[in-house]
Design an enzyme around this catalytic site. Structure first.
Site, PDB file in Angstrom:
ATOM      1  N   GLU A 140       0.841  -1.092  34.203  1.00 56.72           N
ATOM      2  CA  GLU A 140       1.101   0.106  35.008  1.00 56.72           C
ATOM      3  C   GLU A 140       1.563  -0.310  36.393  1.00 56.72           C
ATOM      4  O   GLU A 140       0.872  -1.067  37.084  1.00 56.72           O
ATOM      5  CB  GLU A 140      -0.178   0.953  35.085  1.00 56.72           C
TER       6      GLU A 140
ATOM      7  N   GLU B 163      -2.809  -1.311  45.963  1.00 55.49           N
ATOM      8  CA  GLU B 163      -3.673  -1.589  44.813  1.00 55.49           C
ATOM      9  C   GLU B 163      -3.301  -2.862  44.066  1.00 55.49           C
ATOM     10  O   GLU B 163      -4.088  -3.369  43.277  1.00 55.49           O
ATOM     11  CB  GLU B 163      -3.667  -0.385  43.867  1.00 55.49           C
TER      12      GLU B 163
ATOM     13  N   ASP C  89       3.468   6.098  36.668  1.00 53.11           N
ATOM     14  CA  ASP C  89       2.519   7.099  37.175  1.00 53.11           C
ATOM     15  C   ASP C  89       3.157   7.747  38.398  1.00 53.11           C
ATOM     16  O   ASP C  89       3.543   7.052  39.346  1.00 53.11           O
ATOM     17  CB  ASP C  89       1.219   6.347  37.524  1.00 53.11           C
TER      18      ASP C  89
ATOM     19  N   HIS D  82       1.920   6.875  41.997  1.00 54.96           N
ATOM     20  CA  HIS D  82       2.348   5.564  42.506  1.00 54.96           C
ATOM     21  C   HIS D  82       3.859   5.530  42.744  1.00 54.96           C
ATOM     22  O   HIS D  82       4.324   4.949  43.732  1.00 54.96           O
ATOM     23  CB  HIS D  82       1.945   4.456  41.527  1.00 54.96           C
TER      24      HIS D  82
ATOM     25  N   HIS E 216       1.566   8.667  33.339  1.00 49.03           N
ATOM     26  CA  HIS E 216       0.486   9.333  34.064  1.00 49.03           C
ATOM     27  C   HIS E 216       1.070  10.313  35.077  1.00 49.03           C
ATOM     28  O   HIS E 216       2.044   9.987  35.758  1.00 49.03           O
ATOM     29  CB  HIS E 216      -0.353   8.309  34.855  1.00 49.03           C
TER      30      HIS E 216
ATOM     31  N   ARG F 299      -2.919  12.977  44.741  1.00 49.06           N
ATOM     32  CA  ARG F 299      -3.742  12.856  43.537  1.00 49.06           C
ATOM     33  C   ARG F 299      -4.464  14.146  43.160  1.00 49.06           C
ATOM     34  O   ARG F 299      -5.477  14.109  42.465  1.00 49.06           O
ATOM     35  CB  ARG F 299      -4.724  11.674  43.611  1.00 49.06           C
TER      36      ARG F 299
ATOM     37  N   GLU G 226      -3.949  12.427  35.737  1.00 49.66           N
ATOM     38  CA  GLU G 226      -4.982  11.572  36.318  1.00 49.66           C
ATOM     39  C   GLU G 226      -5.315  12.030  37.751  1.00 49.66           C
ATOM     40  O   GLU G 226      -5.166  11.265  38.697  1.00 49.66           O
ATOM     41  CB  GLU G 226      -4.457  10.132  36.319  1.00 49.66           C
TER      42      GLU G 226
HETATM   43 MN    MN Z   1      -2.365   5.848  36.590  1.00 53.10          MN
END
Ligand code: MN
Length: 293
Positions: free
Chosen positions: A151, A157, A184, A187, A210, A216, A245
């Protein structure tokens, strides 16, 4: 229609929780997939894992897995002992996923979650360690029929895979039918110049997807351009899973690890989170419908 899923920690502030409760809840709300952190599988007996699988089958839920790799098991570590320990740890997790009939693992699964200590700016040595590790890990994934998705996540991160391009290049280095790429939206919003172009670049190599807003929250609640996102997914004929998510509650292990320092839903009771899950499921169904060709 894509299978639509939700990550269990939308509701829970700790990574481990009552999985059976959320398998039933996800089905009741109308999801097809429930995703959760894979690490708790290592603490479960095989019997327990099989009973969760039986329950999931019973209510029509597929279980998928994600993880943020504990840095004690960093498979990109320059320390060979840590790296080898990480390879075994992830191979053990894959075997546990297989016991539960699972076929998908994603997340920061190719390096310890976070930037390495004393990182001097050259990621190549870590990337080489990670690729070396993944070639060992993927053999077990192949034996177990598990697709191991890398991912692309934001720069805070990991330093290794931040963009679709980097994820695709990494997957090419592994060269296995069981290596996959996961993108995702949360991100991508930070790292990609164009989210639509990143999705189109991945094309038929996009294994799983995602969704989450810029902050988020649930898709549709923030300022991401969901027409661009679902339009691009339609452009590539993406028919895979879409797992939402969102993380909206401060506190606990999840608030700490995801850096949620304020509640993003006022007074987030279980009832309110349930209602938000229903909302996001309908939002995604409508967007898929809008762009179905
Ligand atoms: Mn994710």
């Amino acid at each position: 229609m894509n299978k639509l899923g939700i990550f269990m920690n939308f509701w829970e502030k700790n990574w481990d929780a009552d999985h059976a409760k959320y398998i039933r809840k996800a089905a009741r709300i109308g999801f097809d997939v429930l995703e959760f952190q894979a690490q708790p599988l290592l603490e479960m007996t095989d019997e327990k894992i099989r009973s969760l699988k039986a329950l999931a089958d019973d209510v029509g839920i597929e279980l998928t897995y994600s993880l943020g790799l504990d840095r004690a098991y960093d498979v990109s570590s320059l320390d060979e002992n840590i790296r080898k320990g990480g390879v075994k740890y992830l191979q053990d997790i894959i075997r546990k996923i297989h016991i539960g009939g699972g076929t998908l693992l994603s997340g920061v699964s190719y390096a310890g979650w976070g930037t390495p200590d004393n990182f001097a700016g050259d990621k190549r040595p870590y990337l080489e360690q990670s690729i070396k590790s993944m070639r060992e890990i993927i053999k077990v994934a192949e034996e177990c029929g598990v697709t191991y998705c890398v991912e692309a996540v934001n720069r805070f991160e990991t330093c290794l895979i931040n963009t679709a391009r980097e994820a695709l290049d990494y997957a090419s280095e592994i060269d296995s039918p069981n290596i996959g790429v996961l993108l995702d939206t949360y991100h991508m919003n930070i790292e990609e110049t164009s989210i639509g172009d990143a999705i189109r670049l991945a094309g038929d190599r996009l294994t799983s997807f995602h969704t989450g807003e810029n902050n988020r929250t649930a898709p549709g609640r923030g300022h991401l351009d969901w027409d661009e996102i679902f339009g691009a997914l339609a452009d590539i004929g993406y028919s895979g899973r879409i797992v939402s998510e969102p993380f909206v509650m401060a506190g606990g292990e999840v608030g700490r690890d995801i850096h949620v320092y304020r509640d993003l839903i006022a007074d987030p009771t279980e009832e309110k989170i349930d209602a938000e899950a229903k909302y996001l499921l309908n939002f995604e169904k409508e967007m898929i419908q809008k762009y179905s060709k």
